[in-house]
Design a protein around this motif. Structure first.
Motif, PDB file in Angstrom:
ATOM      1  N   GLY A   1       0.814  -1.210   0.000  1.00  0.00           N
ATOM      2  CA  GLY A   1       0.000   0.000   0.000  1.00  0.00           C
ATOM      3  C   GLY A   1       0.842   1.252   0.000  1.00  0.00           C
ATOM      4  N   HIS A   2       0.628   2.122  -0.994  1.00  0.00           N
ATOM      5  CA  HIS A   2       1.469   3.320  -1.059  1.00  0.00           C
ATOM      6  C   HIS A   2       0.728   4.607  -1.398  1.00  0.00           C
ATOM      7  CE1 HIS A   2       1.670   1.950  -5.338  1.00  0.00           C
ATOM      8  NE2 HIS A   2       1.688   3.249  -5.600  1.00  0.00           N
TER       9      HIS A   2
ATOM     10  N   TRP B   1      10.714   0.834   4.219  1.00  0.00           N
ATOM     11  CA  TRP B   1       9.936   2.027   4.495  1.00  0.00           C
ATOM     12  C   TRP B   1       8.532   1.718   4.969  1.00  0.00           C
ATOM     13  CZ3 TRP B   1      12.703   6.215   4.994  1.00  0.00           C
ATOM     14  CH2 TRP B   1      13.922   6.308   4.322  1.00  0.00           C
ATOM     15  N   GLY B   2       8.104   0.467   4.874  1.00  0.00           N
ATOM     16  CA  GLY B   2       6.764   0.112   5.319  1.00  0.00           C
ATOM     17  C   GLY B   2       5.723   0.370   4.249  1.00  0.00           C
TER      18      GLY B   2
ATOM     19  N   VAL C   1      -3.058  14.697   6.478  1.00  0.00           N
ATOM     20  CA  VAL C   1      -2.029  14.938   5.468  1.00  0.00           C
ATOM     21  C   VAL C   1      -2.069  13.919   4.347  1.00  0.00           C
ATOM     22  CG1 VAL C   1      -0.425  16.071   7.069  1.00  0.00           C
ATOM     23  CG2 VAL C   1      -0.368  13.579   6.841  1.00  0.00           C
ATOM     24  N   VAL C   2      -1.619  14.360   3.179  1.00  0.00           N
ATOM     25  CA  VAL C   2      -1.253  13.465   2.085  1.00  0.00           C
ATOM     26  C   VAL C   2       0.201  13.059   2.299  1.00  0.00           C
ATOM     27  CG1 VAL C   2      -0.955  13.205  -0.403  1.00  0.00           C
ATOM     28  CG2 VAL C   2      -2.807  14.634   0.483  1.00  0.00           C
ATOM     29  N   VAL C   3       0.482  11.771   2.105  1.00  0.00           N
ATOM     30  CA  VAL C   3       1.853  11.268   2.187  1.00  0.00           C
ATOM     31  C   VAL C   3       2.286  10.856   0.785  1.00  0.00           C
ATOM     32  CG1 VAL C   3       3.424   9.612   3.268  1.00  0.00           C
ATOM     33  CG2 VAL C   3       1.377  10.371   4.504  1.00  0.00           C
ATOM     34  N   PRO C   4       3.162  11.604   0.120  1.00  0.00           N
ATOM     35  CA  PRO C   4       3.633  11.173  -1.207  1.00  0.00           C
ATOM     36  C   PRO C   4       4.291   9.810  -1.104  1.00  0.00           C
ATOM     37  CG  PRO C   4       5.011  12.930  -0.349  1.00  0.00           C
ATOM     38  CD  PRO C   4       3.848  12.815   0.590  1.00  0.00           C
ATOM     39  N   PHE C   5       4.074   8.974  -2.117  1.00  0.00           N
ATOM     40  CA  PHE C   5       4.534   7.593  -1.992  1.00  0.00           C
ATOM     41  C   PHE C   5       6.048   7.460  -2.108  1.00  0.00           C
ATOM     42  CE2 PHE C   5       4.379   7.917  -6.561  1.00  0.00           C
ATOM     43  CZ  PHE C   5       5.233   6.957  -7.066  1.00  0.00           C
TER      44      PHE C   5
ATOM     45  N   PHE D   1      14.605   4.645  -6.026  1.00  0.00           N
ATOM     46  CA  PHE D   1      13.253   4.073  -6.012  1.00  0.00           C
ATOM     47  C   PHE D   1      12.700   3.871  -4.608  1.00  0.00           C
ATOM     48  CE2 PHE D   1      15.673   1.904  -9.538  1.00  0.00           C
ATOM     49  CZ  PHE D   1      15.376   2.853 -10.500  1.00  0.00           C
ATOM     50  N   ALA D   2      13.254   4.567  -3.614  1.00  0.00           N
ATOM     51  CA  ALA D   2      12.749   4.419  -2.244  1.00  0.00           C
ATOM     52  C   ALA D   2      11.289   4.874  -2.193  1.00  0.00           C
ATOM     53  CB  ALA D   2      13.594   5.249  -1.279  1.00  0.00           C
ATOM     54  N   ALA D   3      10.432   4.022  -1.637  1.00  0.00           N
ATOM     55  CA  ALA D   3       8.998   4.319  -1.620  1.00  0.00           C
ATOM     56  C   ALA D   3       8.303   3.427  -0.615  1.00  0.00           C
ATOM     57  CB  ALA D   3       8.396   4.106  -3.013  1.00  0.00           C
ATOM     58  N   TYR D   4       7.123   3.842  -0.219  1.00  0.00           N
ATOM     59  CA  TYR D   4       6.258   2.985   0.583  1.00  0.00           C
ATOM     60  C   TYR D   4       5.614   1.927  -0.315  1.00  0.00           C
ATOM     61  CZ  TYR D   4       6.607   6.821   3.942  1.00  0.00           C
ATOM     62  OH  TYR D   4       7.078   7.785   4.792  1.00  0.00           O
ATOM     63  N   GLY D   5       5.367   0.747   0.248  1.00  0.00           N
ATOM     64  CA  GLY D   5       4.535  -0.242  -0.409  1.00  0.00           C
ATOM     65  C   GLY D   5       5.168  -1.042  -1.518  1.00  0.00           C
TER      66      GLY D   5
END
Length: 346
Positions: free
Chosen positions: A61-62, A125-126, A84-88, A112-116
């Motif tokens: 989920g991102h 990063w979770g 808040v919005v969290v950019p992925f 390419f560090a990102a959530y999800g």
């Protein structure tokens, strides 16, 4: 709370809720955010089904919107309770690339560090379908949600809605009022968000082609002219457009999109497709002088623009969302058909 629940991708069509360590503030500029809504990115469906291979396990989920619950001493612009919005994409906001607006390529973190997604470096990063997430550069990354923008719309604005916006915003800035053709397909919601953005930004005709009846109906409801189209290698352009968006992710659709781009026009690709390569007709592009662009969206750079449009009502991401599902049912619903699913905290 020393542990929390996290939806974890194990392998295609297999998700599990895992108990993992609760993220904590480790640096002065960090924040802890409680996700309240997570929309299913178009790519999530293909990762979940195995059409886009990615090796698990990793948190899923991102596209995230939530509430700040804790902040480090160095965070100046946010406080607990802010929605808040969290950019992925993870971005620091201060490196050379971030200052130039290239927030998908921050120099401070691994590529390419990102959530999800599967981690590309040592740090995990979770994912948004978790009780809490850590935001490492809170002042640079987070964006407050205006009071009249829903939490579900805000989640979509963390990725797919801004991706659709950027495909038309820059070309329309160069050619105000131009007609636009959108080639729909595998990037299901991005193509429809491009319809919304094109109309919000004053495009002329907005024509949407697709083979899927549900997406065609949605595009028509959003104000586009629609044409049912089956993509194939011999499909010829019936009309050329100065601005074309290729959101199908299919080789035949890319060929058709480029054929449908008028001389000196622009074609923007949003999805590289499910294969490793595609044939690009360079000779005909050269003769026509076509500009073709493709790449991941600079999410944080575009979020403010789309939130402004959502705030004034010209873009309504909720109109693209097809179903709401509670977090607790996310594992079962992730591979369901549908244009855009939103998972909301139970």
């Amino acid at each position: 709370m020393t542990s929390m629940q996290q939806l974890t991708f194990i392998k295609p069509e297999t998700f599990e809720w895992h108990e993992v360590a609760t993220p904590t503030i480790q640096g002065a500029g960090e924040a802890i955010v409680r996700p309240l809504a997570v929309t299913r990115c178009d790519l999530d469906l293909y990762m979940a089904s195995g059409m886009y291979p990615m090796e698990g396990p990793f948190a899923f989920g991102h596209e995230i919107a939530g509430e700040v619950v804790d902040i480090g001493d160095g965070v100046k612009d946010f406080a607990p309770g802010d929605q808040v919005v969290v950019p992925f994409q993870i971005n620091c906001g201060s490196c050379d690339n971030c200052r130039r607006g290239f927030t998908n390529a921050c120099n401070t973190v691994e590529p390419f560090a990102a959530y999800g997604f599967a981690p590309t470096g040592e740090r995990k990063w979770g994912g948004g379908l978790s009780d809490l997430i850590n935001v490492p550069f809170a002042d640079a990354m987070l964006v407050k949600i205006p009071g009249n923008v829903s939490i579900t719309s805000a989640a979509a604005i963390s990725d797919n809605a801004v991706d659709g916006y950027r495909t038309v915003a820059e070309p329309l800035a160069r050619r105000p009022g131009a007609d636009i053709l959108i080639i729909g397909g595998l990037a299901q919601s991005v193509g429809l968000f491009a319809v919304q953005a094109a109309r919000a930004l004053g495009a002329g005709r907005v024509v949407y082609r697709d083979y899927d009846a549900g997406r065609l109906a949605k595009a028509k409801a959003l104000g586009a002219e629609v044409i049912e189209t089956q993509y194939g290698p011999d499909l010829r352009a019936t009309e050329e457009f100065p601005i074309v968006v290729e959101a199908a992710g299919l080789p035949e659709a890319l060929t058709f999109a480029l054929r449908s781009t008028e001389p000196c026009g622009t074609c923007s690709g949003v999805f590289a497709g499910l294969g490793a390569s595609a044939n690009v007709p360079l000779r005909s592009m050269y003769m026509k002088g076509i500009t073709y662009t493709i790449g991941r969206v600079h999410a944080r750079t575009e979020i403010d623009h789309v939130l402004d449009c959502a705030h004034c009502g010209t873009i309504q991401p909720d109109d693209v969302i097809s179903r709401s599902v509670p977090f607790s049912e996310a594992a079962d619903a992730m591979t369901e058909p549908g244009i855009k699913i939103v998972f909301e905290r139970d």
